[in-house]
Motif scaffolding. Sequence first.
Motif, PDB file in Angstrom:
ATOM      1  N   GLY A 110       1.369  -8.445   2.670  1.00 11.03           N
ATOM      2  CA  GLY A 110       1.568  -8.557   4.115  1.00 11.03           C
ATOM      3  C   GLY A 110       0.280  -8.803   4.870  1.00 11.03           C
ATOM      4  N   THR A 111       0.441  -9.096   6.143  1.00  9.81           N
ATOM      5  CA  THR A 111      -0.720  -9.422   6.982  1.00  9.81           C
ATOM      6  C   THR A 111      -1.314  -8.191   7.658  1.00  9.81           C
ATOM      7  N   GLN A 112      -0.511  -7.145   7.838  1.00  9.12           N
ATOM      8  CA  GLN A 112      -1.007  -5.925   8.469  1.00  9.12           C
ATOM      9  C   GLN A 112      -1.628  -5.023   7.413  1.00  9.12           C
ATOM     10  N   LYS A 113      -2.932  -4.929   7.407  1.00  8.98           N
ATOM     11  CA  LYS A 113      -3.637  -4.135   6.409  1.00  8.98           C
ATOM     12  C   LYS A 113      -3.771  -2.691   6.908  1.00  8.98           C
ATOM     13  N   ARG A 114      -2.895  -1.827   6.410  1.00  6.95           N
ATOM     14  CA  ARG A 114      -2.867  -0.440   6.855  1.00  6.95           C
ATOM     15  C   ARG A 114      -3.342   0.538   5.789  1.00  6.95           C
ATOM     16  N   ALA A 115      -3.335   0.098   4.536  1.00  9.06           N
ATOM     17  CA  ALA A 115      -3.766   0.985   3.458  1.00  9.06           C
ATOM     18  C   ALA A 115      -5.219   1.381   3.665  1.00  9.06           C
ATOM     19  N   SER A 116      -5.591   2.553   3.135  1.00  6.98           N
ATOM     20  CA  SER A 116      -6.937   3.047   3.404  1.00  6.98           C
ATOM     21  C   SER A 116      -7.455   3.906   2.272  1.00  6.98           C
ATOM     22  N   VAL A 117      -8.778   4.038   2.231  1.00  6.40           N
ATOM     23  CA  VAL A 117      -9.427   5.000   1.348  1.00  6.40           C
ATOM     24  C   VAL A 117     -10.468   5.773   2.148  1.00  6.40           C
TER      25      VAL A 117
END
Length: 306
Positions: A110-117
Amino acid sequence: MPELPDVVVYLERLSARLGGAVLEKVRVQNVFTVRSFDPPLKALEGLRARTFERLGKRLVLGFDEELFLVIHLMIAGRLHWKEKGAPIPKRLGLMAFDFAPGTVLFTEAGTQKRASVHVVRGRAALVPFSRGGVEPLECTLAEFRGALSRENHTLKRSLTDPRLFSGIGNAYSDEILFRAKLSPVKLTARLEPDETKRLFEATRASLTEWVDLLRTQVGDGFPEKVTAFREEMAVHGKFGKPCRDCGTRIQRIRYASNEVNYCPRCQTEGKVLADRGLSRLLKGDWPKSIDELEEREAARGTKEKT
């Protein structure tokens, strides 16, 4: 979004492959995925992975020197096991963790990059990531009842509220409510004691069975088909398909980017729950029951044939 069963199996397979392994190198392709800077992500290089834990829907990997890597997959984030040094996919790739035994790729569709570290030092630094919900597979009936009664919301909203229950999301809440034979829009304040117990037992049974099923499917491999829509599910993602218990077509309510899936005969005493958008559009024409809906569909089918 990967939920409790998916995250548990992810962690089990990571532990089996990486327990005690040295993180040799971190390669970052999307810098916006990294949401913390002190300690830096590079501080993990050269350290061994010691612990693998779940914090809600987050994966927490503990390293030497009391450093913790907190991974939130969000909706479309996924982990992949590859040979050591495998390239990061150009379109979906976020970063890569190169361990001695192999590489873990972190991707997001997808275009919405919400994952995080995040990288934090000390166990106390993990507290802000905890939303406070009870652990559904560890809590007692009294603790479960206490979480439900904390606020008066619909059962669907309460089950998916991380402040109340840890790790349950859109998909498995549908499955839990179907198993409990309870309406997703019933208010928690109106639950009878026997209904609360039924929901408690359905929650534990559903999540336990799904963890066991996913373990069996993955075996000694690595989870590569993590999805919210599985063929074995009873109602989630099954709109329009027959209920496996009574044969009635599964219905849904859409809201924002989520939806509620349910069986009107098994869960809502035959009532068709109003979808906000469609019910506003149809107003008085909105069917009040599944019988009325089926009669309309049958009449429309007959008219189309003639």
